[in-house]
Design a protein around this motif. Structure first.
Motif, PDB file in Angstrom:
ATOM      1  N   TYR A  27      31.668  71.604  84.268  1.00  0.00           N
ATOM      2  CA  TYR A  27      31.910  73.041  84.436  1.00  0.00           C
ATOM      3  C   TYR A  27      31.042  73.911  83.541  1.00  0.00           C
ATOM      4  O   TYR A  27      31.036  75.136  83.690  1.00  0.00           O
ATOM      5  CB  TYR A  27      33.400  73.348  84.248  1.00  0.00           C
ATOM      6  CG  TYR A  27      34.188  72.944  85.475  1.00  0.00           C
ATOM      7  CD1 TYR A  27      34.174  73.737  86.617  1.00  0.00           C
ATOM      8  CD2 TYR A  27      34.876  71.742  85.526  1.00  0.00           C
ATOM      9  CE1 TYR A  27      34.850  73.347  87.760  1.00  0.00           C
ATOM     10  CE2 TYR A  27      35.554  71.339  86.664  1.00  0.00           C
ATOM     11  CZ  TYR A  27      35.532  72.162  87.790  1.00  0.00           C
ATOM     12  OH  TYR A  27      36.185  71.772  88.932  1.00  0.00           O
ATOM     13  N   LEU A  28      30.283  73.313  82.657  1.00  0.00           N
ATOM     14  CA  LEU A  28      29.271  74.075  81.923  1.00  0.00           C
ATOM     15  C   LEU A  28      28.065  74.406  82.801  1.00  0.00           C
ATOM     16  O   LEU A  28      27.229  75.228  82.423  1.00  0.00           O
ATOM     17  CB  LEU A  28      28.808  73.310  80.673  1.00  0.00           C
ATOM     18  CG  LEU A  28      29.677  73.475  79.424  1.00  0.00           C
ATOM     19  CD1 LEU A  28      29.220  72.511  78.331  1.00  0.00           C
ATOM     20  CD2 LEU A  28      29.648  74.910  78.909  1.00  0.00           C
ATOM     21  N   GLU A  29      27.997  73.769  83.964  1.00  0.00           N
ATOM     22  CA  GLU A  29      26.894  74.070  84.883  1.00  0.00           C
ATOM     23  C   GLU A  29      27.059  75.485  85.447  1.00  0.00           C
ATOM     24  O   GLU A  29      28.165  75.933  85.738  1.00  0.00           O
ATOM     25  CB  GLU A  29      26.872  73.042  86.013  1.00  0.00           C
ATOM     26  CG  GLU A  29      26.571  71.633  85.531  1.00  0.00           C
ATOM     27  CD  GLU A  29      26.668  70.597  86.646  1.00  0.00           C
ATOM     28  OE1 GLU A  29      26.762  71.001  87.827  1.00  0.00           O
ATOM     29  OE2 GLU A  29      26.643  69.398  86.328  1.00  0.00           O
ATOM     30  N   LYS A  30      25.966  76.174  85.611  1.00  0.00           N
ATOM     31  CA  LYS A  30      25.987  77.583  86.019  1.00  0.00           C
ATOM     32  C   LYS A  30      26.666  77.816  87.366  1.00  0.00           C
ATOM     33  O   LYS A  30      27.463  78.755  87.511  1.00  0.00           O
ATOM     34  CB  LYS A  30      24.554  78.133  86.058  1.00  0.00           C
ATOM     35  CG  LYS A  30      24.484  79.651  86.105  1.00  0.00           C
ATOM     36  CD  LYS A  30      24.963  80.249  84.785  1.00  0.00           C
ATOM     37  CE  LYS A  30      24.782  81.755  84.792  1.00  0.00           C
ATOM     38  NZ  LYS A  30      25.291  82.370  83.526  1.00  0.00           N
ATOM     39  N   PRO A  31      26.423  76.979  88.390  1.00  0.00           N
ATOM     40  CA  PRO A  31      27.084  77.231  89.683  1.00  0.00           C
ATOM     41  C   PRO A  31      28.603  77.128  89.625  1.00  0.00           C
ATOM     42  O   PRO A  31      29.292  77.627  90.511  1.00  0.00           O
ATOM     43  CB  PRO A  31      26.503  76.135  90.598  1.00  0.00           C
ATOM     44  CG  PRO A  31      25.214  75.744  89.960  1.00  0.00           C
ATOM     45  CD  PRO A  31      25.449  75.884  88.489  1.00  0.00           C
ATOM     46  N   LEU A  32      29.131  76.484  88.571  1.00  0.00           N
ATOM     47  CA  LEU A  32      30.575  76.321  88.445  1.00  0.00           C
ATOM     48  C   LEU A  32      31.172  77.307  87.439  1.00  0.00           C
ATOM     49  O   LEU A  32      32.336  77.195  87.079  1.00  0.00           O
ATOM     50  CB  LEU A  32      30.911  74.884  88.044  1.00  0.00           C
ATOM     51  CG  LEU A  32      30.503  73.818  89.069  1.00  0.00           C
ATOM     52  CD1 LEU A  32      30.811  72.420  88.548  1.00  0.00           C
ATOM     53  CD2 LEU A  32      31.216  74.043  90.400  1.00  0.00           C
ATOM     54  N   GLY A  33      30.376  78.250  86.977  1.00  0.00           N
ATOM     55  CA  GLY A  33      30.878  79.303  86.103  1.00  0.00           C
ATOM     56  C   GLY A  33      30.525  79.160  84.646  1.00  0.00           C
ATOM     57  O   GLY A  33      30.847  80.036  83.830  1.00  0.00           O
ATOM     58  N   GLY A  34      29.892  78.050  84.286  1.00  0.00           N
ATOM     59  CA  GLY A  34      29.568  77.821  82.882  1.00  0.00           C
ATOM     60  C   GLY A  34      28.285  78.500  82.431  1.00  0.00           C
ATOM     61  O   GLY A  34      27.656  79.256  83.178  1.00  0.00           O
ATOM     62  N   LYS A  35      27.884  78.186  81.206  1.00  0.00           N
ATOM     63  CA  LYS A  35      26.708  78.828  80.602  1.00  0.00           C
ATOM     64  C   LYS A  35      25.393  78.277  81.145  1.00  0.00           C
ATOM     65  O   LYS A  35      24.330  78.860  80.905  1.00  0.00           O
ATOM     66  CB  LYS A  35      26.727  78.615  79.085  1.00  0.00           C
ATOM     67  CG  LYS A  35      27.848  79.315  78.344  1.00  0.00           C
ATOM     68  CD  LYS A  35      27.715  79.021  76.850  1.00  0.00           C
ATOM     69  CE  LYS A  35      28.786  79.724  76.043  1.00  0.00           C
ATOM     70  NZ  LYS A  35      28.628  79.449  74.589  1.00  0.00           N
ATOM     71  N   GLY A  36      25.457  77.147  81.822  1.00  0.00           N
ATOM     72  CA  GLY A  36      24.222  76.518  82.273  1.00  0.00           C
ATOM     73  C   GLY A  36      23.598  75.637  81.206  1.00  0.00           C
ATOM     74  O   GLY A  36      22.375  75.528  81.101  1.00  0.00           O
ATOM     75  N   ILE A  37      24.466  74.995  80.431  1.00  0.00           N
ATOM     76  CA  ILE A  37      24.011  74.175  79.305  1.00  0.00           C
ATOM     77  C   ILE A  37      24.253  72.697  79.600  1.00  0.00           C
ATOM     78  O   ILE A  37      25.338  72.313  80.040  1.00  0.00           O
ATOM     79  CB  ILE A  37      24.757  74.571  78.011  1.00  0.00           C
ATOM     80  CG1 ILE A  37      24.343  75.976  77.578  1.00  0.00           C
ATOM     81  CG2 ILE A  37      24.510  73.582  76.887  1.00  0.00           C
ATOM     82  CD1 ILE A  37      25.071  76.465  76.348  1.00  0.00           C
TER      83      ILE A  37
END
Length: 377
Positions: free
Chosen positions: A148-158
């Motif tokens: 969920y840190l992935e950008k498409p799932l709302g996270g920071k994209g880290i």
């Protein structure tokens, strides 16, 4: 004893309380094991496998409850099951009563005997039936958090571990018990910058000795938590007070201090959550966002990996299930003190003080029932 294993009906709960190997051990001891049709399929165990182990397959959940003297489950009964539970029936499962008043009242009204996995306790205060699922949940917390840190799932994209030339994610773990330790190992293995926060100096000394160099420890208090969350990417709530509601270490106002896209995973959700904005979610709809902070609060995380979880759970619960089946719950509790704190509700009485205190309900010491057994024997 007649033992019933119903199919779990909680949302996306694919575990089963007893695998075929466990069923075989009980049957070998002369007990009758009834397993509801397809109860084990979600975990990879077919009806034929149970029949080969000596169990009998029953077609319905109603029939399974009706036939059994002891019900062995994974998760707490949910509302459709309340009416199926009989007076004096022994229910052996995870209950987490202190966070669920309707369940508590329903079990009091049923006059059943409720023995909770999560409060069975060894003399060293360890919780042997909570440990296997805590191990699974701790590892999954980081696995899910990284996702969920992935950008498409709302996270920071880290990326949790970063790559050469970039910094890894900062992971804060609230609690250094079984869940926190497993989460730390997982996050450290992926290369994250990990800080475990706990209130026990001896525990932190131990963790400092055994953890890799990218894991640090820090005293858990409001000042330090507020300081750390400002730069955190993933925060894992791993706090446990056995049988009682978890304290809120992350309060509503703290979300404003976090960066957008921060991910919170509250493993303590079964006990009310250690994050104030936590509310139970499901694998079907696992997350929600408040103040740009992603909350993952699935109440049965190990249910997503049911094959691993069912085997791990049966390994831990089976020795106790055998004692209960061989001796009955009163004699088993008298001969094995580890079972005594597992007793939460008996025939309409709440016998676990933290549960009674949670809802300001009457408390009856469990000794009342065990002394009766001593007199009768």
């Amino acid at each position: 004893m007649i033992i019933g294993v119903p199919k779990e009906i909680k949302n996306n709960e694919n575990r089963v309380a007893l695998n075929p190997a466990g069923a075989k051990e009980l049957v070998k001891r002369g007990h009758t094991v009834y397993v509801q049709h397809t109860a084990g399929e979600g975990s990879g165990f077919t009806d034929a496998m149970y029949e080969e182990a000596g169990a009998t397959i029953l077609p319905t959940i109603e029939g399974t409850y009706a036939a059994a003297e002891m019900i062995i489950k994974v998760k707490e009964p949910i509302e459709p099951e309340y009416k199926l539970i009989k007076e004096d029936q022994l229910i052996f499962t995870y209950f987490h009563f202190a966070s669920h008043e309707p369940l508590t009242k329903a079990m009091v009204d049923s006059k059943a005997v409720c023995l909770a996995y999560e409060t069975v306790e060894k003399t060293d205060r360890s919780l042997p039936l909570l440990v296997p699922m805590s191990e699974v949940a701790g590892r999954m917390a980081v696995q899910k958090g990284a996702n969920y840190l992935e950008k498409p799932l709302g996270g920071k994209g880290i990326l949790l571990g970063g790559v050469p030339g970039t910094l890894p994610a900062k992971v804060i773990i609230l609690g250094g018990g079984v869940v926190g330790t497993q989460a730390a190992w997982m996050a450290a293995g992926l290369g994250a910058d990990v800080t475990i926060m706990d209130v026990s100096l001896p525990r932190m000394r131990y963790l400092s000795d055994v953890m890799p160099k990218n894991v640090k420890t820090m005293m858990s208090n409001e000042f330090n938590i507020r300081k750390m969350i400002k730069e955190a990417d993933l925060i894992v709530g791993a706090v446990l007070i056995p049988g009682a509601k978890a304290p809120h270490l992350i309060t509503r106002d703290m979300l404003k201090e976090m960066q957008p896209g921060t991910v919170l995973v509250d493993v303590a959700v079964d006990q009310g959550g250690c994050i104030e904005t936590c509310k139970p979610t499901t694998h079907q709809d696992p997350t929600y966002v408040i103040d740009d902070v992603v909350h993952y609060c699935v109440a049965n995380m190990p249910g997503a990996v049911p094959y691993t979880s069912t085997i791990a759970l049966t390994n831990a619960t089976l020795p106790y299930a055998i004692q209960l089946a061989d001796k009955g719950w009163k004699k088993a509790a008298l001969e094995n003190p580890e079972l005594v704190p597992g007793l939460n509700v008996i025939k309409g009485d709440i016998v676990y003080k933290a549960v009674a205190d949670a809802f300001d309900m009457p408390y009856v010491p469990v000794d009342k029932y065990l002394e009766e057994e001593l007199v009768n024997s």
